[in-house]
Design a protein around this motif. Structure first.
Motif, PDB file in Angstrom:
ATOM      1  N   SER A 162       2.848  13.285  -4.837  1.00  0.00           N
ATOM      2  CA  SER A 162       2.032  12.270  -4.057  1.00  0.00           C
ATOM      3  C   SER A 162       2.286  10.961  -3.939  1.00  0.00           C
ATOM      4  O   SER A 162       2.662  10.409  -2.813  1.00  0.00           O
ATOM      5  N   SER A 163       2.855  10.500  -5.019  1.00  0.00           N
ATOM      6  CA  SER A 163       3.352   9.071  -5.166  1.00  0.00           C
ATOM      7  C   SER A 163       4.796   9.074  -4.708  1.00  0.00           C
ATOM      8  O   SER A 163       5.041   8.021  -3.750  1.00  0.00           O
ATOM      9  N   ASN A 164       5.727  10.064  -4.845  1.00  0.00           N
ATOM     10  CA  ASN A 164       6.976   9.885  -4.209  1.00  0.00           C
ATOM     11  C   ASN A 164       6.779   9.843  -2.732  1.00  0.00           C
ATOM     12  O   ASN A 164       7.554   9.447  -1.859  1.00  0.00           O
ATOM     13  N   ALA A 165       6.081  10.870  -2.125  1.00  0.00           N
ATOM     14  CA  ALA A 165       5.778  11.030  -0.715  1.00  0.00           C
ATOM     15  C   ALA A 165       5.286   9.503  -0.040  1.00  0.00           C
ATOM     16  O   ALA A 165       5.704   9.209   0.812  1.00  0.00           O
ATOM     17  N   SER A 166       4.241   8.964  -0.799  1.00  0.00           N
ATOM     18  CA  SER A 166       3.754   7.579  -0.347  1.00  0.00           C
ATOM     19  C   SER A 166       4.880   6.402  -0.297  1.00  0.00           C
ATOM     20  O   SER A 166       5.031   5.806   0.567  1.00  0.00           O
ATOM     21  N   SER A 167       5.827   6.646  -1.616  1.00  0.00           N
ATOM     22  CA  SER A 167       6.687   5.755  -1.604  1.00  0.00           C
ATOM     23  C   SER A 167       7.676   5.938  -0.391  1.00  0.00           C
ATOM     24  O   SER A 167       8.187   4.824  -0.041  1.00  0.00           O
ATOM     25  N   ALA A 168       8.069   7.178  -0.253  1.00  0.00           N
ATOM     26  CA  ALA A 168       9.167   7.452   0.927  1.00  0.00           C
ATOM     27  C   ALA A 168       8.526   6.867   2.204  1.00  0.00           C
ATOM     28  O   ALA A 168       9.308   6.424   3.071  1.00  0.00           O
ATOM     29  N   LEU A 169       7.237   7.234   2.429  1.00  0.00           N
ATOM     30  CA  LEU A 169       6.844   6.759   3.923  1.00  0.00           C
ATOM     31  C   LEU A 169       6.707   5.326   3.938  1.00  0.00           C
ATOM     32  O   LEU A 169       7.234   4.556   4.772  1.00  0.00           O
ATOM     33  N   ARG A 170       6.471   4.440   2.982  1.00  0.00           N
ATOM     34  CA  ARG A 170       6.428   2.855   2.851  1.00  0.00           C
ATOM     35  C   ARG A 170       7.823   2.481   3.173  1.00  0.00           C
ATOM     36  O   ARG A 170       7.793   1.644   3.985  1.00  0.00           O
ATOM     37  N   LEU A 171       8.770   3.130   2.321  1.00  0.00           N
ATOM     38  CA  LEU A 171      10.016   2.783   2.606  1.00  0.00           C
ATOM     39  C   LEU A 171      10.644   2.958   4.141  1.00  0.00           C
ATOM     40  O   LEU A 171      11.256   1.840   4.770  1.00  0.00           O
ATOM     41  N   GLU A 172      10.149   4.040   4.789  1.00  0.00           N
ATOM     42  CA  GLU A 172      10.577   4.419   6.027  1.00  0.00           C
ATOM     43  C   GLU A 172      10.083   3.202   7.068  1.00  0.00           C
ATOM     44  O   GLU A 172      10.749   2.558   8.019  1.00  0.00           O
ATOM     45  N   LEU A 173       8.671   2.898   6.671  1.00  0.00           N
ATOM     46  CA  LEU A 173       8.102   2.162   7.697  1.00  0.00           C
ATOM     47  C   LEU A 173       8.556   0.864   7.585  1.00  0.00           C
ATOM     48  O   LEU A 173       8.775  -0.033   8.370  1.00  0.00           O
TER      49      LEU A 173
END
Length: 388
Positions: A162-173
């Motif tokens: 979950s942390s990795n997915a949230s981090s990836a989304l944050r970076l993409e945004l």
């Protein structure tokens, strides 16, 4: 140790099989090759078919220092590196292999590392490995321990995903914002100041906290190991180097390319505190811009910017000029700009903190269970449908 528990030497409990595969020269293939690293390599042949606990025989750090980072559990068909010994349990009715792995991993600094010898090349001999004492609860209790810790491991893994997915989304945004044409130096949105060079002789047993790079963690500040300066000594620096709520702080004394940028937003509960050398403070022109600036420092664009500015072969550090000239998207400072990115960042921080707390819980629970201070009731296995 409870009366029902026994102690046995590892050499009596297991067949100790030295690995035969050279780490760098083994042809890759379909079988896992257990090495000292966290993830296995591969091999075109296997040495063992079954379960084993794989113990590295060389120090993780070398240079005359004894240490072991990890002990591996492996099952199925796999190869073993020639600097590792596979411990294969002789009697499965006496010891569960996964329990042995948990025991040796948790107690490695007590029962394995002290037996390592050598000056430049520190290693563990097979003879010393055989002398390692292993404490065994009854098999049913071993299996309950394995099951409980396994459930915690699955929960930790889910939190990390979950942390990795949230981090990836944050970076993409964030990247989508950085892709916009309008950008300005971050110095246009905040005043930059680098902290004061306090000396160790300035430290006191009580007083005002000094904010160092080590105190900056995801989601805020960690003060459990903060250095302090007496209030009367702090007064001389308070006007210039004091922190306020909504200031952004950025660690400058770390190899940020390899270990990641450390930035955070100061909250009211972090105060009072003073800024030290090698930590930068950015004070937003508008308080509501603080979150946007913090997010920009967490972007992959900031890391790329630092990488492009590194000089020679030295490990790169941040300097004030780099920070001031970093160009950030103007759009992220518009009303509503950082809200979606901030929500993704909040999810990343929350899941990271959750995973960290679960890892700490796992360590504590396992230590208690291995000590025999508390046993898992037999009803635990019945509740889960586990046959002890």
């Amino acid at each position: 140790m409870p009366d029902s528990w026994t102690e046995i030497l590892l050499g009596e409990l297991c067949d100790l099989v030295k690995g035969t595969s050279p780490t760098q020269k083994t042809p890759p293939g379909e079988y896992p090759l257990i090495v000292t690293a966290a993830q296995p390599l591969s091999s075109d042949s296997h040495q063992i078919d079954g379960e084993a606990v794989c113990v590295p025989m060389v120090s993780s750090t070398g240079h005359g220092h004894a240490s072991l980072k990890r002990v591996h559990y492996a099952s199925g068909k796999f190869a073993v590196a020639n600097i590792i010994v596979a411990c294969i349990v002789k009697d499965k009715e006496l010891c569960d292999t996964r329990y042995l792995w948990l025991y040796l991993q948790a107690r490695k600094d007590e029962v394995l590392v002290p037996r390592m010898q050598g000056t430049a090349n520190v290693s563990l001999s097979q003879r010393e490995l055989a002398k390692v004492p292993v404490v065994l609860p009854p098999l049913a209790e071993q299996r309950r321990i394995v099951d409980l810790i396994g459930a915690l491991d699955e929960t930790i893994e889910a939190a990390e995903q979950s942390s990795n997915a949230s981090s990836a989304l944050r970076l993409e945004l964030l990247s989508s914002e950085f892709a916009t044409a309008a950008a300005s130096p971050i110095a246009e949105f905040a005043e930059l100041l680098v902290g004061y060079a306090f000396k160790s002789s300035d430290y006191a047993a009580g007083g005002i906290r000094l904010l160092r790079g080590d105190n900056i963690v995801p989601g805020g500040m960690r003060w459990d190991d903060a250095k302090l300066i007496a209030e009367e000594d702090a007064s001389a620096h308070s006007e210039r180097y004091s922190l306020r709520a909504d200031d952004i702080v950025l660690a400058m004394d770390r190899p940020v390319i390899s270990s990641g940028v450390k930035a955070g937003l100061i909250k009211q509960e972090d105060l009072p505190a003073l800024l030290v050398q090698r930590v930068a403070r950015l004070r937003p022109s508008l308080k509501e811009h603080g979150r946007s600036i913090e997010l920009c420092f967490g972007s992959r664009e900031f890391r790329t910017y630092l990488e492009s500015g590194q000089v020679g072969s030295h490990v790169p550090h941040i300097n004030g000029k780099q920070i001031a000239e970093f160009r950030v998207p103007v759009s992220i400072f518009q009303p509503g700009g950082p809200e979606l990115i901030g929500a993704a960042n909040d999810a990343y921080v929350a899941s990271s903190e959750y995973a960290d707390s679960l890892s700490a819980l796992r360590t504590s629970v396992l230590a208690v269970l291995l000590s025999g201070e508390h046993e898992i009731p037999s009803s635990y296995g019945e509740y889960l449908g586990v046959v002890a």
